[in-house]
Each structure stands twice: as structure tokens, then as C-alpha cells.
Design a protein around this motif. Structure first.
Motif, short mmCIF file in Angstrom:
data_model
loop_
_atom_site.label_atom_id
_atom_site.label_comp_id
_atom_site.label_asym_id
_atom_site.label_seq_id
_atom_site.Cartn_x
_atom_site.Cartn_y
_atom_site.Cartn_z
N VAL A 8 0.86 -1.19 0.00
CA VAL A 8 0.00 0.00 0.00
C VAL A 8 0.89 1.24 0.00
O VAL A 8 1.82 1.34 0.81
N PHE A 9 0.62 2.17 -0.91
CA PHE A 9 1.39 3.43 -0.93
C PHE A 9 0.42 4.59 -1.09
O PHE A 9 -0.52 4.52 -1.88
N SER A 10 0.66 5.67 -0.35
CA SER A 10 -0.05 6.91 -0.69
C SER A 10 0.77 8.12 -0.28
O SER A 10 1.74 7.99 0.49
N GLY A 11 0.40 9.26 -0.81
CA GLY A 11 1.15 10.49 -0.56
C GLY A 11 0.23 11.66 -0.29
O GLY A 11 -0.89 11.72 -0.80
N VAL A 12 0.72 12.59 0.55
CA VAL A 12 -0.02 13.83 0.82
C VAL A 12 0.96 14.99 0.66
O VAL A 12 2.10 14.93 1.14
N GLN A 13 0.51 16.04 -0.02
CA GLN A 13 1.39 17.19 -0.23
C GLN A 13 1.47 18.08 1.01
O GLN A 13 0.44 18.33 1.64
N PRO A 14 2.67 18.57 1.32
CA PRO A 14 2.80 19.48 2.47
C PRO A 14 2.46 20.92 2.10
O PRO A 14 3.31 21.80 2.13
N VAL A 43 5.19 11.99 2.55
CA VAL A 43 4.92 13.42 2.45
C VAL A 43 5.57 13.87 1.14
O VAL A 43 6.80 13.87 1.02
N VAL A 44 4.75 14.19 0.15
CA VAL A 44 5.31 14.40 -1.20
C VAL A 44 5.75 15.86 -1.37
O VAL A 44 5.11 16.67 -2.02
N ASP A 45 6.91 16.14 -0.80
CA ASP A 45 7.42 17.51 -0.83
C ASP A 45 7.86 17.93 -2.24
O ASP A 45 7.77 19.11 -2.59
N MET A 46 8.34 16.98 -3.04
CA MET A 46 8.74 17.35 -4.41
C MET A 46 7.52 17.74 -5.24
O MET A 46 7.59 18.63 -6.08
N HIS A 47 6.41 17.07 -4.99
CA HIS A 47 5.18 17.46 -5.69
C HIS A 47 4.72 18.86 -5.29
O HIS A 47 4.14 19.59 -6.09
N ALA A 48 5.02 19.23 -4.03
CA ALA A 48 4.57 20.55 -3.56
C ALA A 48 5.21 21.68 -4.36
O ALA A 48 4.63 22.77 -4.49
N ALA A 129 4.70 17.22 -15.64
CA ALA A 129 5.26 15.88 -15.41
C ALA A 129 4.82 15.27 -14.07
O ALA A 129 5.16 14.13 -13.77
N TYR A 130 4.05 16.03 -13.30
CA TYR A 130 3.58 15.61 -11.98
C TYR A 130 3.09 14.15 -11.95
O TYR A 130 3.50 13.36 -11.09
N PRO A 131 2.22 13.75 -12.89
CA PRO A 131 1.69 12.37 -12.80
C PRO A 131 2.76 11.31 -13.03
O PRO A 131 2.60 10.18 -12.55
N ALA A 136 6.03 7.09 -10.32
CA ALA A 136 7.31 6.63 -9.78
C ALA A 136 7.25 6.45 -8.27
O ALA A 136 7.80 5.49 -7.73
N ASP A 137 6.54 7.36 -7.58
CA ASP A 137 6.39 7.24 -6.11
C ASP A 137 5.89 5.84 -5.75
O ASP A 137 6.39 5.20 -4.82
N ILE A 138 4.87 5.42 -6.47
CA ILE A 138 4.21 4.15 -6.15
C ILE A 138 5.07 2.98 -6.62
O ILE A 138 5.33 2.02 -5.89
N LEU A 139 5.54 3.07 -7.86
CA LEU A 139 6.16 1.90 -8.49
C LEU A 139 7.60 1.67 -8.06
O LEU A 139 8.12 0.57 -8.22
N HIS A 145 -1.52 -1.08 -4.18
CA HIS A 145 -2.81 -0.53 -3.74
C HIS A 145 -2.62 0.89 -3.25
O HIS A 145 -1.75 1.15 -2.40
N VAL A 146 -3.42 1.80 -3.79
CA VAL A 146 -3.22 3.22 -3.50
C VAL A 146 -4.52 3.87 -3.04
O VAL A 146 -5.44 4.10 -3.84
N PRO A 147 -4.64 4.16 -1.73
CA PRO A 147 -5.82 4.88 -1.26
C PRO A 147 -5.72 6.36 -1.62
O PRO A 147 -4.77 7.03 -1.23
N VAL A 148 -6.67 6.84 -2.40
CA VAL A 148 -6.69 8.25 -2.83
C VAL A 148 -8.13 8.72 -3.00
O VAL A 148 -9.05 7.92 -3.03
N GLY A 149 -8.27 10.01 -3.15
CA GLY A 149 -9.58 10.58 -3.49
C GLY A 149 -9.87 10.36 -4.97
O GLY A 149 -8.95 10.07 -5.75
N ASP A 151 -10.40 12.31 -7.26
CA ASP A 151 -9.73 13.26 -8.16
C ASP A 151 -8.38 12.72 -8.66
O ASP A 151 -7.81 13.26 -9.61
N GLN A 152 -7.88 11.65 -8.02
CA GLN A 152 -6.58 11.11 -8.43
C GLN A 152 -6.70 9.87 -9.32
O GLN A 152 -5.70 9.27 -9.69
N LYS A 153 -7.94 9.51 -9.64
CA LYS A 153 -8.17 8.29 -10.41
C LYS A 153 -7.45 8.32 -11.76
O LYS A 153 -6.83 7.34 -12.17
N1 TRP Z 1 -1.30 13.64 -6.27
C1 TRP Z 1 -1.69 13.27 -4.94
C2 TRP Z 1 -2.68 14.30 -4.41
O1 TRP Z 1 -2.58 15.47 -4.69
C3 TRP Z 1 -0.49 13.20 -4.01
C4 TRP Z 1 0.43 12.10 -4.42
C5 TRP Z 1 1.69 12.22 -4.92
C6 TRP Z 1 0.15 10.72 -4.35
N2 TRP Z 1 2.23 11.01 -5.15
C7 TRP Z 1 1.31 10.06 -4.81
C8 TRP Z 1 -0.98 9.99 -3.94
C9 TRP Z 1 1.37 8.67 -4.92
C10 TRP Z 1 -0.91 8.59 -4.04
C11 TRP Z 1 0.25 7.96 -4.51
O2 TRP Z 1 -3.55 13.91 -3.66
#
Ligand code: TRP
Length: 354
Positions: A8-14, A43-48, A129-131, A136-139, A145-149, A151-153
Motif C-alpha cells: 500500500v502506498f499513498s502520498g499527501v502534499q505538504p 509526504v510528497v514535498d517534491m510534488h509541492a 510531469a507531476y503524474p 514513480a512514487d508508487i512503483l 494498492h493506492v488509497p486516494v480521493g 480526483d486522483q483516479k
Molecule cells: N497527487 C496526490 C494528491 O494530490 C499526491 C500524491 C503524490 C500521491 N504522489 C502520490 C498519492 C502517490 C498517491 C500515490 O492527492
């Protein structure tokens, strides 16, 4: 054949304060998934940086997401809690994925279109290039398995497309190694390197809407702080925001059908149900026929009961940054070791010398 393991992997932006919507919609799911699973929460700081290049208080923003995870019940020893930038393998795999993904795929991303706005020429290459970084974060952990809202589908579908193309393009090379896994895509068995990512979108999580407008999502970017309950709000703030929450003049219906066309009533009942771990029908069986003057104080009590231990623990964790920093450092080291196993194999599959 290697065994297919669930990760299971998930990320939240700071970025900005976490609010009740983040808690009920994401973090609480992360907590529940710990049981029996191998979980990695980032904590996906690079995405931030794609939202805003310069952050006033980036280190504390990163710490506070980690503190929220831990205060909500995520165990950083059994599982992994870390910040993305501390594991450079994410960026390394993202580069390879940038070469796998097609421009046509990226152009279909609705979140990019929304965030870039009208002047797309001025959007950063990072936002575009965000997606690919998200895949890469996940893989990089061969996450499954990725729990997300919801909007991330679309981003998760892209992650599957990237994984699939990598698996196909490098099929010959993957077959020469013993890193491959046997997966099924549709009904076809495929020898692959990356697994197919499954979104975990449903579940008890409600869509938590703004307290000022029941048709808009609760959001950290809403200019009115009265529109959301922040995880760091004290009892007084929670009470004030719920008391001032927009409602209509009618009392509560006795059945869920009666919430139709009443977005604010629906939202408050949904929040109550989620916080109490009950169904809306059950909540209405108790409160049906009552006025908001009765329901709101009950909601205040419930919200304070559920949230105040989390808030108190977050404040405690944030008061001594050395502890949270040590937790993040430890999580990052363990994440790095796992990501490096993947990257050694990926470098080999791609044909890089090292
Ligand atoms: N894009 C996700 C969001 O804004 C955050 C995120 C980054 C993420 N990398 C991820 C979520 C990998 C799940 C898996 O909510």
C-alpha cells in the motif's frame, strides 16, 4: 516466479493546513489499511514545488503532515512514514517514466488543465510531469494498492499505462532476469516487472464539503477559514465553525432520501456519520425531526471528542521537532533501502551500467 505481494502506498502534499476532509477522506483510510498490510505513507514535498516554488515554512509543513499521520494512528515503526525528497530514487525512476510516458497521455490529464489555467505556456514543466513522478512514487516500491480521493483516479490510470508500456517495451530484458512477476492484465497472463496499481477509492470516506457551501469541497485554498475544520483547530474554533455552518431552516429528515437537494444538511449528517463510524440512515434514525439547534451541539461534541486527541498529539509532536525529524529520517532510510532494490533492477533492465 516471484510472489505477488500487496504493497500500500499513498502520498499527501505538504501545502497548507490539513483539514477534516483530508482526515476523513485519506488519513483515516491509511490508518485502517495498516492492519495486515505493508504500508508506505509519504509526504510528497517534491510534488509541492509544482504548486508553488518557494514555500515560507517548508520544513514545518513537511513535519506537520508526518505529525498528522502519526497522531491519527499510523505506526511509523511497523510501516514507513517519510518525505519524498529524502529518497532520490523517486526522481530517478520518474526520469525513466518521463521517457516511457507519451505527450498525448499527459495532455489528457484534467488536473493539469485545471491547475495550469488559461496560460498553459507559463505552467512549469514540473506541473506537467507531476503524474509521472506520482507513478514513480508508487512503483519504486512496486506498490499495488493506492488509497486516494477520486480526483486522483486519472493519475492512477496513467500509472498503469506507464507500468504496462515499461513491461512491454522491456519484456525481452525482463525475461532475462529473475525479477519478473506474473500478473494478469484483463484476462491475459503477462510476465511483467511492475505490478498493476489498484486505486482504493471507495470505502467509508465521505466527500466532506465546505461548511459555508454544501456544493463545494472542503478545501485548504478556500479564503474563508470558517469553511473548514483544520486538524490543528482548538475546541473553541471547532465549536464556532460548526455553530456558524450554513444550514437551511428545516429540521432533519428521518430518512436519507430527505437529504436530497439539501447539500448543507447532507454534509453535516455525513460528517457526523463518518466521525461516529455510523451510517447516515442510522444518524437520521436518531436525529430525524430535530432542529439544527439540537443537532449542531451534538456534532460539536462528537467532532471535539474525535479530533482533540489527534490535535493534542500533533501539537506535542510538533513541539519537539527532533523527535519527528528522527522518525522521518528513520522512515526515509528504510524507504531508500527498498527503493534502491527496485532501482538496481530497473537500471539493469534498462541496460545502464553501474
Ligand atoms: N497527487 C496526490 C494528491 O494530490 C499526491 C500524491 C503524490 C500521491 N504522489 C502520490 C498519492 C502517490 C498517491 C500515490 O492527492
Amino acid at each position: 516466479m516471484n510472489e505477488f505481494k500487496k504493497v500500500v502506498f499513498s502520498g499527501v502534499q505538504p501545502t497548507g493546513n490539513l483539514h477534516l476532509g483530508n482526515y476523513l477522506g485519506a488519513i483515516r483510510k491509511f490508518v485502517a489499511l495498516q492492519e495486515g498490510n505493508d504500508c508506505i505513507y509519504c509526504v510528497v514535498d517534491m510534488h509541492a514545488l509544482t504548486a508553488q516554488l518557494v514555500h515560507e515554512d517548508m520544513p514545518n509543513q513537511i513535519r506537520s503532515i508526518a505529525a498528522a499521520f502519526i497522531a491519527s494512528g499510523i505506526d511509523p515503526e511497523k510501516h514507513i512514514v517519510f518525505n519524498q525528497s529524502a529518497v532520490p530514487q523517486h526522481a530517478e525512476l520518474a526520469w525513466i517514466f518521463n521517457c516511457v510516458a507519451r505527450i498525448g497521455w499527459m495532455n489528457r490529464m484534467t488536473q493539469f488543465k485545471d491547475k495550469a489555467g488559461k496560460d498553459r505556456e507559463q505552467a512549469s514543466l514540473g506541473l506537467y510531469a507531476y503524474p509521472s513522478l506520482m507513478a514513480a512514487d508508487i512503483l519504486v516500491y512496486r506498490g499495488t494498492h493506492v488509497p486516494v480521493g477520486d480526483d486522483q483516479k486519472q493519475h492512477l490510470e496513467l500509472a498503469r499505462d506507464i507500468a504496462m508500456k515499461f513491461n512491454l517495451d522491456y519484456a525481452e530484458h525482463i525475461r532475462k532476469t529473475d525479477y519478473g512477476i506474473d500478473i494478469t492484465v484483463g484476462n491475459e497472463p503477462v510476465h511483467a516487472y511492475f505490478p498493476m496499481v489498484e486505486p482504493l477509492i471507495d470505502g467509508p470516506a465521505p466527500r466532506v464539503m465546505s461548511l459555508r457551501d454544501g456544493t463545494k469541497k472542503m478545501s485548504k485554498s478556500d479564503p474563508s477559514d470558517l469553511s473548514r475544520i483544520n486538524l490543528m483547530d482548538d475546541e473553541e474554533a471547532i465549536s464556532k465553525k460548526i455553530r456558524k455552518a450554513k444550514t437551511d431552516p428545516d429540521g432533519l429528515p428521518s430518512e436519507v432520501d430527505g437529504l436530497k437537494g439539501r447539500p448543507e444538511a447532507d454534509n453535516l449528517v455525513g460528517i457526523y456519520a463518518a466521525l461516529a463510524d455510523r451510517s447516515k440512515a442510522d444518524v437520521l434514525a436518531e436525529f430525524g425531526g430535530q432542529q439544527f439547534s439540537v443537532f449542531k451541539p451534538a456534532l460539536v461534541d462528537l467532532a471535539v471528542n474525535v479530533l482533540s486527541p489527534i490535535t493534542a498529539e500533533m501539537r506535542r509532536l510538533m513541539s519537539d521537532t527532533s523527535h519527528i525529524d528522527a522518525t522521518l529520517r528513520n522512515g526515509s532510510e528504510r524507504a531508500r533501502a527498498r527503493a534502491e532494490v527496485t532501482m538496481k533492477q530497473v537500471r539493469d533492465i534498462v541496460g545502464f551500467l553501474y
